[in-house]
Design a protein around this motif. Structure first.
Motif, PDB file in Angstrom:
ATOM      1  N   GLU A   1      26.105  27.844  14.904  1.00  0.00           N
ATOM      2  CA  GLU A   1      27.029  27.600  13.790  1.00  0.00           C
ATOM      3  C   GLU A   1      28.478  27.503  14.263  1.00  0.00           C
ATOM      4  OE1 GLU A   1      26.133  30.711  10.987  1.00  0.00           O
ATOM      5  OE2 GLU A   1      24.816  29.361   9.864  1.00  0.00           O
ATOM      6  N   LEU A   2      28.736  27.923  15.507  1.00  0.00           N
ATOM      7  CA  LEU A   2      30.084  27.837  16.070  1.00  0.00           C
ATOM      8  C   LEU A   2      30.243  26.637  17.007  1.00  0.00           C
ATOM      9  CD1 LEU A   2      30.867  31.597  16.777  1.00  0.00           C
ATOM     10  CD2 LEU A   2      32.066  30.098  15.180  1.00  0.00           C
TER      11      LEU A   2
ATOM     12  N   GLU B   1      36.405  31.106  11.026  1.00  0.00           N
ATOM     13  CA  GLU B   1      36.630  31.040  12.466  1.00  0.00           C
ATOM     14  C   GLU B   1      36.842  29.605  12.932  1.00  0.00           C
ATOM     15  OE1 GLU B   1      34.520  32.627  16.596  1.00  0.00           O
ATOM     16  OE2 GLU B   1      33.859  33.374  14.637  1.00  0.00           O
ATOM     17  N   ILE B   2      36.071  28.674  12.355  1.00  0.00           N
ATOM     18  CA  ILE B   2      36.202  27.276  12.764  1.00  0.00           C
ATOM     19  C   ILE B   2      37.519  26.688  12.272  1.00  0.00           C
ATOM     20  CG2 ILE B   2      35.223  24.966  12.393  1.00  0.00           C
ATOM     21  CD1 ILE B   2      32.456  26.324  12.606  1.00  0.00           C
TER      22      ILE B   2
ATOM     23  N   ASN C   1      29.952  26.108   6.960  1.00  0.00           N
ATOM     24  CA  ASN C   1      28.858  27.074   7.068  1.00  0.00           C
ATOM     25  C   ASN C   1      29.446  28.484   7.028  1.00  0.00           C
ATOM     26  OD1 ASN C   1      29.903  27.597   9.660  1.00  0.00           O
ATOM     27  ND2 ASN C   1      28.441  26.242  10.661  1.00  0.00           N
ATOM     28  N   ASP C   2      28.654  29.461   7.426  1.00  0.00           N
ATOM     29  CA  ASP C   2      29.113  30.853   7.339  1.00  0.00           C
ATOM     30  C   ASP C   2      30.258  31.164   8.303  1.00  0.00           C
ATOM     31  OD1 ASP C   2      27.253  31.315   5.399  1.00  0.00           O
ATOM     32  OD2 ASP C   2      25.751  32.161   6.747  1.00  0.00           O
ATOM     33  N   LYS C   3      30.515  30.286   9.256  1.00  0.00           N
ATOM     34  CA  LYS C   3      31.587  30.501  10.227  1.00  0.00           C
ATOM     35  C   LYS C   3      32.854  29.724   9.842  1.00  0.00           C
ATOM     36  CE  LYS C   3      28.790  32.955  12.739  1.00  0.00           C
ATOM     37  NZ  LYS C   3      28.931  34.424  12.815  1.00  0.00           N
TER      38      LYS C   3
ATOM     39  N   ARG D   1      28.122  29.167  22.414  1.00  0.00           N
ATOM     40  CA  ARG D   1      28.336  28.703  21.041  1.00  0.00           C
ATOM     41  C   ARG D   1      27.729  27.326  20.790  1.00  0.00           C
ATOM     42  NH1 ARG D   1      34.685  28.981  21.192  1.00  0.00           N
ATOM     43  NH2 ARG D   1      34.131  28.011  23.202  1.00  0.00           N
TER      44      ARG D   1
END
Length: 462
Positions: free
Chosen positions: A250-251, A292-293, A287-289, A246
């Protein structure tokens, strides 16, 4: 009128009464710009053709730090109090090295500070040289330099405030550890080898105390240096050594938070580093994550204040997600005419949020120009730059100098503008993409220098 003149003279006299005076001589001066900066000010020194200058600066706090930039680099670092009088002479040799000699108030302290800045910089320790030696050799060289600098600080200690000297000793200790820690990044970058091949370096890095709450409290205002820099470097090093997939994706923020929690047992210290990366991520627009973040943050932080603040930022970002209606706001052109975002409905908008005082923003201007010229024949795309400068004069001067071909605007109240409030902008540069229907594509669009921007422009601009 006479009364106003007398008041003005009185204010000027009062300012000079408490100002520190710096007199200097720049040997080898060739009419270059010389900058001076301190607590909340930056100015250009007025230097005579033969290299002499006198500058009066308002001192806002005891031992205020001041830097002078000449010959394309910072050459002077000094501390001054109210009413101090300092003199300096700077000489540049044929190899480009600059030697500074001080006189007047704090001369030993200012010599130490300037020598510290010179010896501790990247020019003194280039990555190529670090990568050419073992860690043991590098550490020995750093310790030799630390001994030299400690000797200079001992001389200054005879005349200066004990608290200031204690602060500088702690800073020297931390910065020398920072310098040792840099070794592995040079080895990876130059030699293209794993960062854990030198056993002495591994022992050093894994021997750092990641749970020193008092050390963190003392240096928490620092970022990439001091104790925060050391712990941050250790976390990122473990991510690289353990080959966390990761990292640098983005993660990355989620991986960082989990490693911080895994490596640090002290609750307050762990929360500091988890919260720090979370604030950076959410303040930059996410962002697109995002989901999850945010979930990872809630699992890693136990700080109730940070959880509430980050939770609010999370809600703001979700409200600005792809497909939501772009919040409207006002902006002005160079003539003061008011426009609204909604005035540009019907076109794909690529919006650059910037300011003249933002270095990374200005670095993107040539790329913005290149991108504009690449797509200028596409009438479906509109490029817009919106300044968040507080000083409209600085913005107008920059626009006049650069003469950009795309539309230029400024938002009232700068970083406190409706634009920044409604789009959750607390750091710049930021780039937005709004579709022709007035809906958000992304509030964290790629920079003009990023080739990924073309994918967006070609997808939504036709």
């Amino acid at each position: 009128m006479k009364k106003i003149y007398l008041i003005g003279c009185l204010l000027l006299w009062t300012a000079l009464l408490y100002a520190a005076e710096i007199r200097g001589k720049l040997i080898g001066y060739r009419n270059e710009a010389v900058l001076i900066r301190g607590d909340r000010f930056m100015d250009t020194l007025q230097v005579t053709p033969d290299g002499n200058f006198t500058y009066y600066c308002r001192v806002t706090k005891p031992y205020m730090q001041i830097q002078i930039d000449h010959f394309g680099r910072d050459i002077v670092l000094m501390m001054l109090n109210e009413n101090d009088r300092a003199q300096l002479t700077a000489t540049k040799d044929r190899e480009g090295n600059v030697e500074v000699v001080f006189d007047g108030d704090h001369k030993e302290l200012n010599y130490y500070l300037t020598h510290y800045m010179k010896r501790n910089g990247f020019r003194t320790w280039p990555m190529e040289e670090l990568a050419a030696v073992s860690f043991k050799e590098h550490a020995a060289a750093v310790e030799e330099m630390e001994k030299e600098l400690s000797g200079l600080l001992d001389k200054a200690a005879l005349q200066e405030d004990k608290a200031v000297i204690t602060y500088l000793r702690n800073d020297l200790y931390s910065s020398m550890l920072n310098l040792k820690q840099r070794y592995c990044w040079a080895v990876r970058e130059i030699n293209k080898v794993a960062m854990d091949q030198d056993p002495d370096y591994v022992a050093f890095n894994r021997g750092l105390d990641l749970n020193d709450e008092a050390w963190l409290e003392r240096e928490k205002d620092q970022d990439i240096t001091g104790y925060p820099g050391l712990v941050d470097g250790r976390i990122r090093w473990e991510m690289a050594v353990q080959q966390d997939s990761r990292a640098n994706t983005e993660l990355n923020a989620a991986a960082y938070m989990e490693w911080a929690r895994k490596l640090i047992s002290n609750e307050r210290v762990a929360n500091y580093f988890v919260n720090r990366i979370a604030y950076r991520y959410f303040n930059s627009g996410g962002n697109d994550k995002l989901e999850e973040i945010y979930k990872t943050f809630l699992q890693c932080s136990t700080d109730s204040v940070a959880i509430e603040e980050i939770g609010n930022k999370y809600k703001e970002i979700r409200a600005l997600g792809s497909g939501t209606t772009a919040p409207d706001f006002e902006m002005k052109d160079e003539n003061g005419k008011i426009y609204r975002l909604s005035d540009f409905k019907g076109k794909l908008l690529y919006i650059d949020i910037w300011a003249t005082w933002c270095g990374p923003c200005c670095q993107q201007i040539p790329f913005m120009e290149k991108k504009y010229r690449q797509y200028k024949d596409n009438l479906n795309i509109e490029f817009i730059s919106i300044s968040v400068d507080h000083e409209i004069g600085s913005w107008k001067k920059k626009v006049k100098e650069d003469r950009p071909a795309w539309r230029q605007f400024i938002a009232d109240r700068g970083m406190r503008s409706d634009l920044c409030k409604r789009y959750g902008i607390s750091a710049i540069p930021r780039f937005l993409l709004i579709d022709p229907a007035g809906q958000i594509i992304t509030v964290k669009a790629p920079r003009p220098s990023d080739p990924k921007l073309d994918t967006y422009l070609e997808k939504y601009g036709n």
